[in-house]
Motif scaffolding. Sequence first.
Motif, PDB file in Angstrom:
ATOM      1  N   ASN A 151     -12.327 101.215  -2.067  1.00  0.00           N
ATOM      2  CA  ASN A 151     -12.125 102.255  -1.060  1.00  0.00           C
ATOM      3  C   ASN A 151     -13.427 102.569  -0.319  1.00  0.00           C
ATOM      4  O   ASN A 151     -14.247 103.367  -0.778  1.00  0.00           O
ATOM      5  N   TYR A 195     -15.955 103.022 -13.204  1.00  0.00           N
ATOM      6  CA  TYR A 195     -16.541 103.549 -11.976  1.00  0.00           C
ATOM      7  C   TYR A 195     -16.442 102.507 -10.867  1.00  0.00           C
ATOM      8  O   TYR A 195     -16.121 102.834  -9.719  1.00  0.00           O
ATOM      9  N   HIS A 243     -22.758 102.239  -3.699  1.00  0.00           N
ATOM     10  CA  HIS A 243     -22.688 102.743  -2.325  1.00  0.00           C
ATOM     11  C   HIS A 243     -23.361 101.754  -1.369  1.00  0.00           C
ATOM     12  O   HIS A 243     -22.883 101.526  -0.249  1.00  0.00           O
ATOM     13  N   PRO A 245     -15.001 104.170   3.060  1.00  0.00           N
ATOM     14  CA  PRO A 245     -14.604 105.059   4.156  1.00  0.00           C
ATOM     15  C   PRO A 245     -14.967 104.474   5.512  1.00  0.00           C
ATOM     16  O   PRO A 245     -15.672 103.455   5.604  1.00  0.00           O
ATOM     17  N   SER A 251     -24.765 103.997  -9.291  1.00  0.00           N
ATOM     18  CA  SER A 251     -23.974 104.644  -8.245  1.00  0.00           C
ATOM     19  C   SER A 251     -24.561 104.331  -6.866  1.00  0.00           C
ATOM     20  O   SER A 251     -23.828 104.024  -5.918  1.00  0.00           O
ATOM     21  N   ARG A 265     -12.759 102.016  -9.688  1.00  0.00           N
ATOM     22  CA  ARG A 265     -12.173 103.235  -9.106  1.00  0.00           C
ATOM     23  C   ARG A 265     -13.192 103.944  -8.212  1.00  0.00           C
ATOM     24  O   ARG A 265     -13.255 105.167  -8.153  1.00  0.00           O
ATOM     25  N   PHE A 266     -13.980 103.150  -7.532  1.00  0.00           N
ATOM     26  CA  PHE A 266     -15.076 103.682  -6.731  1.00  0.00           C
ATOM     27  C   PHE A 266     -14.587 104.663  -5.670  1.00  0.00           C
ATOM     28  O   PHE A 266     -13.622 104.411  -4.954  1.00  0.00           O
ATOM     29  N   VAL A 267     -15.297 105.797  -5.609  1.00  0.00           N
ATOM     30  CA  VAL A 267     -15.027 106.815  -4.587  1.00  0.00           C
ATOM     31  C   VAL A 267     -16.354 107.153  -3.914  1.00  0.00           C
ATOM     32  O   VAL A 267     -17.344 107.463  -4.583  1.00  0.00           O
ATOM     33  N   TRP A 268     -16.362 107.097  -2.609  1.00  0.00           N
ATOM     34  CA  TRP A 268     -17.582 107.379  -1.834  1.00  0.00           C
ATOM     35  C   TRP A 268     -17.999 108.830  -2.023  1.00  0.00           C
ATOM     36  O   TRP A 268     -17.181 109.743  -1.960  1.00  0.00           O
ATOM     37  N   ASP A 269     -19.298 109.050  -2.253  1.00  0.00           N
ATOM     38  CA  ASP A 269     -19.854 110.396  -2.427  1.00  0.00           C
ATOM     39  C   ASP A 269     -20.268 110.939  -1.060  1.00  0.00           C
ATOM     40  O   ASP A 269     -21.375 110.702  -0.586  1.00  0.00           O
ATOM     41  N   GLU A 270     -19.362 111.682  -0.446  1.00  0.00           N
ATOM     42  CA  GLU A 270     -19.606 112.212   0.896  1.00  0.00           C
ATOM     43  C   GLU A 270     -20.759 113.201   0.911  1.00  0.00           C
ATOM     44  O   GLU A 270     -21.528 113.262   1.875  1.00  0.00           O
TER      45      GLU A 270
END
Length: 374
Positions: free
Chosen positions: A40, A101, A295, A42, A291, A104-109
């Motif tokens: 994922n 992690y 990114h 963005p 992390s 299931r990576f999620v961007w740290d906005e």
Amino acid sequence: MATRYWAVSLPVRTSSSSLWNRLQEAVSKNSFDTPLYRFNIPNLRVGTLDSLLSLSDDLQKSNSFVEGVTHKIRRQIEDLEKASGVETSALTVDGVPVDSYLTRFVWDEAKYPTMSPLKEIVDSIHQQVSKIEDDLKVRIAEYNNVRGQLNAINRKQSGSLAVRDLSNLVKPEDIITSEHLVTLLAIVPKYSQKDWLSSYETLTSYVVPRSSKKLHEDNEYALYTVTLFHRVADNFRTHARERGFQIRDFEYSSEAQESRKLELEKLMQDQETLRRTLLQWCYASYGEVFSSWMHFCAVRVFAESILRYGLPPSFLACVLAPSVKSEKKMRSILEGLCDSTNRQVNELGHFMAYMRGEEQPEMDRNFEMNYYDF
């Protein structure tokens, strides 16, 4: 067993959901043992084509740097755990296992605002990792300094009698020191002890008869005392050296011996304290650097996909973990899902979820890949 991950990018011609369904179906039919996850990423700020081209030139160098720091911390964790005889604990990112992690990576906005220019994000990651690397160097140097002092003391206490510290081998009653008499310590080759015992009384005058006593013996030498008059001590040293016996300089001091004992205990305590502190810091910092690396990889996938597939951004990024025997099938599946005018898969790299170091595989000649060892 380590899991090997690929990060791939596929061009979207209709909709990402339909492409995702086709990919899932193809993997299920032809390579059912390959885990598949969405990566994922963005909608990041594209900027100009020139800025993307310029950034693309810097991405490889920056990736090598971030990857290198990640490996340094992981290896340091392994070394510290090995020193204490403990098996390395699972590496995590914010309490989440590394592979979870990654998949299931999620961007740290909050940390990396998506409206920031891509170069600004990359520079921010580079600066953060550089700061951690500098801190790592300082902490390792401090730990190694204490460990080096301790190792030097241990070497002195564990070497041969010719060089080791003798203070813990000599007792107060072994030494005679008076106005006229002095006790010397002789290092005698192990197989020359009979020669020593038959000759030491005649090496010079004024040697106390039958005063030599063996205190210790190792694989090479034996430690003997000999008592004689002060005034012939230098002459005795000279004649002993000519016969192959070494006279060690030694002055017994209970205060000095106690001081050395306390110094050793303090260094051992300091080493263990620094080891625990450095280990805790490494576990926490590994998660932070990992992390940052993820990114960075997301930025790289995004930038390279734009350069390859064009604007507006329309691509499907995913992470998969094919077994070695399934790699050829997966390449065929991915190529088949690409547009006929762009048959090469935008395979940015292998992400290897290695909890422990293994040798990196050789570079693949058919695809431009980068191998990442987690």
